[in-house]
Design an enzyme around this catalytic site. Sequence first.
Site, PDB file in Angstrom:
ATOM      1  N   GLU A   1      -5.407   4.872   6.141  1.00  0.00           N
ATOM      2  CA  GLU A   1      -5.076   4.608   4.741  1.00  0.00           C
ATOM      3  C   GLU A   1      -5.495   5.736   3.809  1.00  0.00           C
ATOM      4  OE1 GLU A   1      -6.067   1.143   1.497  1.00  0.00           O
ATOM      5  OE2 GLU A   1      -5.519   0.545   3.522  1.00  0.00           O
TER       6      GLU A   1
ATOM      7  N   SER B   1     -11.127  -0.018   3.169  1.00  0.00           N
ATOM      8  CA  SER B   1     -10.323  -0.168   4.387  1.00  0.00           C
ATOM      9  C   SER B   1      -9.833   1.193   4.866  1.00  0.00           C
ATOM     10  CB  SER B   1      -9.126  -1.082   4.133  1.00  0.00           C
ATOM     11  OG  SER B   1      -9.561  -2.362   3.726  1.00  0.00           O
TER      12      SER B   1
ATOM     13  N   ARG C   1       0.825  -1.208   0.000  1.00  0.00           N
ATOM     14  CA  ARG C   1       0.000   0.000   0.000  1.00  0.00           C
ATOM     15  C   ARG C   1       0.865   1.266   0.000  1.00  0.00           C
ATOM     16  NH1 ARG C   1      -2.427  -3.829  -0.788  1.00  0.00           N
ATOM     17  NH2 ARG C   1      -4.477  -4.486  -0.012  1.00  0.00           N
TER      18      ARG C   1
END
Length: 328
Positions: free
Chosen positions: A323, A232, A164
């Site tokens: 995130e 998420s 990520r």
Amino acid sequence: MTLTEGFDLSGHNTLGLPSRALYGGVISDIGDIMRMIEFARARYLPFHVLGGGSNCVLAETVNAVVGRIDLGGCRIEQGFSGGVRVTASAGEDWSDLVRRTVGQGIGGLENLAGIPGTVGAAPIQNIGAYGIELSDVFQELTALDTRTGDLVHLGKDACRFAYRHSRFKDEPGRYIVTEVTLSLPRHWRPVLSHAGLKGLPDASDPGAIMAAVLAIRGAKLPDWRITGNVGSFFHNPIVPAHMRQEVGGVPGHPVPGGIKLSAGWLIEACGLKGHRLGGAGFHAKHALVIVNHGGATFGDVQDLAALAIQRVRDRFGVTLVQEPVTLT
């Protein structure tokens, strides 16, 4: 290019938060980007590019110039030594690109089906799901270097992909992605390492795997078009191996650098699954997802995220990292 004062972003973020930028407009060609940057610099304002708004949390007023990218176009070229080369402009919808390739019988992207957002945003976060990351199929991208005003071509090594993560997060705002090129295999093999895909009856067809992935996502993740969310909300934390015993019972598996833990499990263990604060809440089926139940504000989302971070840190000694990007 037309810039609008008080540019409305409310319909351009998947959390569905009310938001306006000080100035904003639509990027329909590469020249628009530099013109917006020059406009922002003249007023000592930050400049941000917004794709599908699927990985951001927007304040009610974003004190910046915001360009909503609308660069379109896609080429699928077969016959290359590595297989199939797919080149897509940054404004193309990622989910549509996956469906388009799989619909032509081309494998390689089916595990990444259903991820909201644009093609240009995909390398920023190195999107991944169900055993595949973008970096597995990435060849190169074209980006505008805002420092020099030049178009540059960056290969996989230059992008410094990780979980990520990419160099674009280390140098925020420097590069504006305009085009992405992917290399899909000539001799396709399914990736079925994810538990939900093991034992799939028909694993010989990319379309069957895409359908299974979409069914899994639909069963546990809310559709942002119905219930606002950004997927998420926290990264799955990676902790040193020696902490494994200290956080016993938390699902995790070894990765380079330590043990990757389940952020959703940590949040649920702290009693926050389904918990609401104002119009925002943790999803009743998946504690890693913050949703907009209706009328959620930027403050509701920030306060709910801060609550989760504090409770997880107090109970497990693990710090969750958000995130989606926050724009204020």
